[in-house]
Design a protein around this motif. Structure first.
Motif, short mmCIF file in Angstrom:
data_model
loop_
_atom_site.label_atom_id
_atom_site.label_comp_id
_atom_site.label_asym_id
_atom_site.label_seq_id
_atom_site.Cartn_x
_atom_site.Cartn_y
_atom_site.Cartn_z
N ARG A 1 -7.87 41.56 -34.12
CA ARG A 1 -6.91 40.52 -33.72
C ARG A 1 -7.56 39.53 -32.75
O ARG A 1 -7.37 38.33 -32.84
CB ARG A 1 -5.67 41.13 -33.07
CG ARG A 1 -4.77 41.85 -34.05
CD ARG A 1 -3.53 42.43 -33.40
NE ARG A 1 -2.53 41.36 -33.30
CZ ARG A 1 -2.08 40.86 -32.15
NH1 ARG A 1 -2.49 41.33 -31.01
NH2 ARG A 1 -1.18 39.91 -32.15
N THR A 2 -8.36 40.05 -31.83
CA THR A 2 -9.04 39.21 -30.85
C THR A 2 -10.01 38.26 -31.54
O THR A 2 -10.04 37.06 -31.23
CB THR A 2 -9.80 40.08 -29.83
OG1 THR A 2 -8.85 40.91 -29.15
CG2 THR A 2 -10.57 39.24 -28.83
N LEU A 3 -10.80 38.78 -32.47
CA LEU A 3 -11.76 37.92 -33.17
C LEU A 3 -11.05 36.86 -34.02
O LEU A 3 -11.49 35.71 -34.09
CB LEU A 3 -12.70 38.77 -34.02
CG LEU A 3 -13.62 39.70 -33.23
CD1 LEU A 3 -14.47 40.53 -34.18
CD2 LEU A 3 -14.48 38.92 -32.25
N ALA A 4 -9.95 37.24 -34.65
CA ALA A 4 -9.18 36.27 -35.44
C ALA A 4 -8.61 35.19 -34.53
O ALA A 4 -8.66 34.00 -34.86
CB ALA A 4 -8.08 36.97 -36.22
N ALA A 5 -8.08 35.59 -33.38
CA ALA A 5 -7.54 34.61 -32.43
C ALA A 5 -8.63 33.67 -31.94
O ALA A 5 -8.42 32.45 -31.83
CB ALA A 5 -6.87 35.33 -31.26
N ALA A 6 -9.79 34.23 -31.66
CA ALA A 6 -10.91 33.40 -31.19
C ALA A 6 -11.36 32.43 -32.28
O ALA A 6 -11.71 31.28 -31.98
CB ALA A 6 -12.06 34.30 -30.74
N GLU A 7 -11.34 32.87 -33.51
CA GLU A 7 -11.71 31.98 -34.63
C GLU A 7 -10.72 30.82 -34.74
O GLU A 7 -11.13 29.67 -34.96
CB GLU A 7 -11.75 32.76 -35.94
CG GLU A 7 -12.20 31.95 -37.12
CD GLU A 7 -13.69 31.65 -37.12
OE1 GLU A 7 -14.07 30.57 -37.63
OE2 GLU A 7 -14.48 32.46 -36.62
N VAL A 8 -9.45 31.10 -34.58
CA VAL A 8 -8.44 30.04 -34.62
C VAL A 8 -8.66 29.06 -33.47
O VAL A 8 -8.66 27.85 -33.67
CB VAL A 8 -7.01 30.63 -34.57
CG1 VAL A 8 -5.98 29.52 -34.40
CG2 VAL A 8 -6.73 31.44 -35.82
N LEU A 9 -8.85 29.59 -32.28
CA LEU A 9 -9.06 28.72 -31.13
C LEU A 9 -10.30 27.85 -31.33
O LEU A 9 -10.27 26.64 -31.08
CB LEU A 9 -9.18 29.54 -29.85
CG LEU A 9 -9.40 28.72 -28.58
CD1 LEU A 9 -8.22 27.78 -28.32
CD2 LEU A 9 -9.64 29.64 -27.39
N ALA A 10 -11.39 28.45 -31.78
CA ALA A 10 -12.61 27.69 -32.03
C ALA A 10 -12.37 26.60 -33.07
O ALA A 10 -12.87 25.47 -32.93
CB ALA A 10 -13.73 28.63 -32.47
N ALA A 11 -11.60 26.90 -34.09
CA ALA A 11 -11.31 25.90 -35.12
C ALA A 11 -10.52 24.73 -34.55
O ALA A 11 -10.79 23.58 -34.88
CB ALA A 11 -10.53 26.55 -36.28
N VAL A 12 -9.57 25.03 -33.69
CA VAL A 12 -8.78 23.96 -33.06
C VAL A 12 -9.68 23.10 -32.16
O VAL A 12 -9.62 21.87 -32.19
CB VAL A 12 -7.60 24.53 -32.25
CG1 VAL A 12 -6.94 23.44 -31.41
CG2 VAL A 12 -6.59 25.18 -33.17
N LEU A 13 -10.53 23.75 -31.37
CA LEU A 13 -11.33 23.03 -30.39
C LEU A 13 -12.49 22.25 -31.01
O LEU A 13 -12.88 21.21 -30.50
CB LEU A 13 -11.87 24.00 -29.34
CG LEU A 13 -10.80 24.69 -28.48
CD1 LEU A 13 -11.46 25.69 -27.53
CD2 LEU A 13 -9.95 23.69 -27.73
N THR A 14 -13.06 22.78 -32.10
CA THR A 14 -14.24 22.15 -32.69
C THR A 14 -13.95 21.38 -33.98
O THR A 14 -14.77 20.58 -34.42
CB THR A 14 -15.32 23.20 -33.02
OG1 THR A 14 -14.86 24.05 -34.08
CG2 THR A 14 -15.69 24.02 -31.79
#
Length: 133
Positions: free
Chosen positions: A51-64
């Motif tokens: 769940r943490t890695l999926a959340a981080a992937e979403v955040l990275a997608a939004v930011l980058t």
């Protein structure tokens, strides 16, 4: 737990998490990071790591703006509408949470160490950390 690849959404937990984000938005991201960083959690279970890695992937997608790792159409739409400035404060928390996923008190590194794809998984997690830099 069924794994079909090394990416954050290439397992049952990550795939289900996409729906949580679409439904609950930034709250789902923050909650995943908070669970990973809970000081009362002595051992981070694989499910919470995913769940943490999926959340981080979403955040990275939004930011980058890089959405290559996002395969869910509804999640892609959510990311397209998300405000990067509003989610920016989660960046450091996300990096810390991903670091916890890689720590010795986490189940995922042990699971991947036993897999022939372990190095690819670690490389993908490092890519994620770099994206959150």
């Amino acid at each position: 737990m069924n794994l079909w690849g090394t990416g954050p959404f290439e397992n049952e937990v990550g795939a289900a998490f996409a729906g949580e984000v679409v439904q609950d938005g930034a709250f789902a991201l923050a909650e995943a990071f908070d669970v990973a960083l809970d000081p009362d959690t002595e051992f981070l279970a694989a499910e919470e790591g995913h769940r943490t890695l999926a959340a981080a992937e979403v955040l990275a997608a939004v930011l980058t703006g890089e959405t290559a790792g996002i395969t869910d159409a509804a999640l892609r739409a959510w990311i397209a509408e998300a405000d990067p400035d509003a989610l920016q404060p989660l960046r450091e928390t996300a990096r810390e949470a991903v670091g916890r996923v890689l720590a010795p008190d986490s189940e995922l590194p042990d699971l991947w160490a036993e897999s022939e794809d372990g190095e690819a998984w670690r490389a993908d997690v490092q890519r994620l950390l770099d994206a959150l830099e």
